[in-house]
Design an enzyme around this catalytic site. Structure first.
Site, mmCIF file in Angstrom:
data_model
loop_
_atom_site.group_PDB
_atom_site.id
_atom_site.type_symbol
_atom_site.label_atom_id
_atom_site.label_comp_id
_atom_site.label_asym_id
_atom_site.label_seq_id
_atom_site.Cartn_x
_atom_site.Cartn_y
_atom_site.Cartn_z
ATOM 1 N N ASP A 1 -1.699 6.668 -25.823
ATOM 2 C CA ASP A 1 -1.251 7.751 -26.381
ATOM 3 C C ASP A 1 -0.179 8.370 -25.334
ATOM 4 O OD1 ASP A 1 -1.118 10.234 -27.725
ATOM 5 O OD2 ASP A 1 -1.995 11.107 -26.073
ATOM 6 N N ASP B 1 1.741 11.942 -25.464
ATOM 7 C CA ASP B 1 1.533 13.532 -25.124
ATOM 8 C C ASP B 1 0.242 13.956 -24.545
ATOM 9 O OD1 ASP B 1 4.089 14.516 -26.100
ATOM 10 O OD2 ASP B 1 3.401 13.745 -28.013
HETATM 11 C C1 XBP Z 1 0.997 14.803 -29.700
HETATM 12 C C2 XBP Z 1 1.497 15.535 -31.294
HETATM 13 C C3 XBP Z 1 2.871 15.715 -31.283
HETATM 14 C C4 XBP Z 1 3.772 16.690 -30.481
HETATM 15 C C5 XBP Z 1 4.805 17.105 -31.068
HETATM 16 O O1 XBP Z 1 0.983 13.392 -30.262
HETATM 17 O O2 XBP Z 1 0.606 15.899 -32.018
HETATM 18 O O3 XBP Z 1 2.886 16.107 -32.550
HETATM 19 O O4 XBP Z 1 3.052 17.720 -30.066
HETATM 20 O O5 XBP Z 1 5.755 16.075 -31.257
HETATM 21 P P1 XBP Z 1 0.236 12.280 -29.197
HETATM 22 P P2 XBP Z 1 6.620 16.199 -32.461
HETATM 23 O O6 XBP Z 1 -0.188 11.212 -30.275
HETATM 24 O O7 XBP Z 1 1.314 11.579 -28.453
HETATM 25 O O8 XBP Z 1 -0.692 12.940 -28.474
HETATM 26 O O9 XBP Z 1 7.296 17.564 -32.586
HETATM 27 O O10 XBP Z 1 7.697 15.053 -32.265
HETATM 28 O O11 XBP Z 1 5.628 15.828 -33.765
HETATM 29 MG MG MG Z 2 -2.170 13.219 -27.028
#
Ligand code: XBP
Ligand code: MG
Length: 255
Positions: free
Chosen positions: A12, A14
């Protein structure tokens, strides 16, 4: 024990590779709001609640429905997409400035995996430009055989679709891969795709439940920044290694 062999790690982005939610996406949303003359400000706590909605566009839509249902933007998917595009630009600028480091152990584990000939993939809800911005700043997108991001699938985490897509692109079965996640949504998505899942929590996710995770840690750990085990077996000390991951995979495949 089964003879499951570890072939690939699927990360993953974020919250897992870096603290991008609190210090990146949240700040970028607020900058986009200010730039558009919108008087909205998402605090650290507000954003923690908004993270229940996966995907930036979806999060904006939800916020408008809940807090500003009469605003002209509410329900206007095209205007929301434009505001989200402005947020993406702010996010890329933030990352390029270098203020958001990788979490402990990320670089070390990726380097070890590369050296061992494992394949690497990304499975993220975040938009592709955002995922690339982080990889370009700290790592190298070319290290990853697959970068599965954002709207490439219709249903975002906790749906398993992004992991199914990543596995299909890797050409590997779930039984030979391990997913590394930071959140309940992410862990559920990985597990629904049949993946052995390791969780490294952060401030936003430390109180969440991870019943199906093979191991829950406070980070991947490094020699100088040891990790702490929060749940699961085979506690690494002071950091998670490929040997641990191989053992966790074998244990979860035999149970
Ligand atoms: C986490 C998310 C993303 C980010 C924002 O993604 O939910 O939506 O918060 O990104 P991950 P965008 O799967 O990497 O944990 O604004 O580009 O959607
Ligand atoms: Mg994440």
């Amino acid at each position: 024990m089964s003879d499951a062999t570890l072939d690939a790690l699927i990360f993953d982005v974020d919250g897992t590779l870096a603290e991008t939610e609190r210090d990146g996406h949240r700040v970028a949303f607020n900058r986009a709001f200010a730039e558009a003359g919108l008087g909205w400000q998402w605090s650290v706590d507000d954003y923690g609640e908004l993270l229940a909605i996966a995907g930036g566009k979806e999060r904006l839509h939800h916020y408008l429905q809940q807090q500003h249902p009469e605003h002209p933007l509410a329900g206007d998917r095209q205007a929301i997409a434009q505001l989200h595009a402005a947020k993406t630009e702010h996010y890329r600028q933030l990352l390029a400035s270098g203020t958001i480091p990788l979490r402990p152990g990320v670089r070390r584990l990726l380097a070890a995996a590369r050296q061992a000939g494992l394949r690497l993939a990304i499975a993220t809800t975040s938009a592709l430009p955002n995922a690339l911005a982080l990889l370009e700043r700290h790592l190298d997108p070319a290290w990853f055989a697959v970068i599965a991001a954002g709207d490439v699938v219709a249903a975002k985490k906790p749906a398993p679709d992004i992991y199914h897509y990543a596995l299909q692109q890797l050409g590997l079965p779930a039984r030979s891969c391990v997913a590394i996640e930071d959140s309940e949504h992410g862990a559920i998505a990985a597990q629904r795709a049949g993946l052995t899942t390791i969780v490294t929590v952060n401030d936003y996710t430390q109180a969440q439940d991870f019943p199906g995770a093979a191991l829950v840690l406070d980070s991947l750990g490094d020699p100088e920044q040891p990790c702490r085990r929060l749940a699961g077996q085979l506690a690494p000390s002071p950091f998670l290694t490929l040997a641990h991951l191989q053992m966790l995979l074998a244990a979860s495949r035999s149970s």
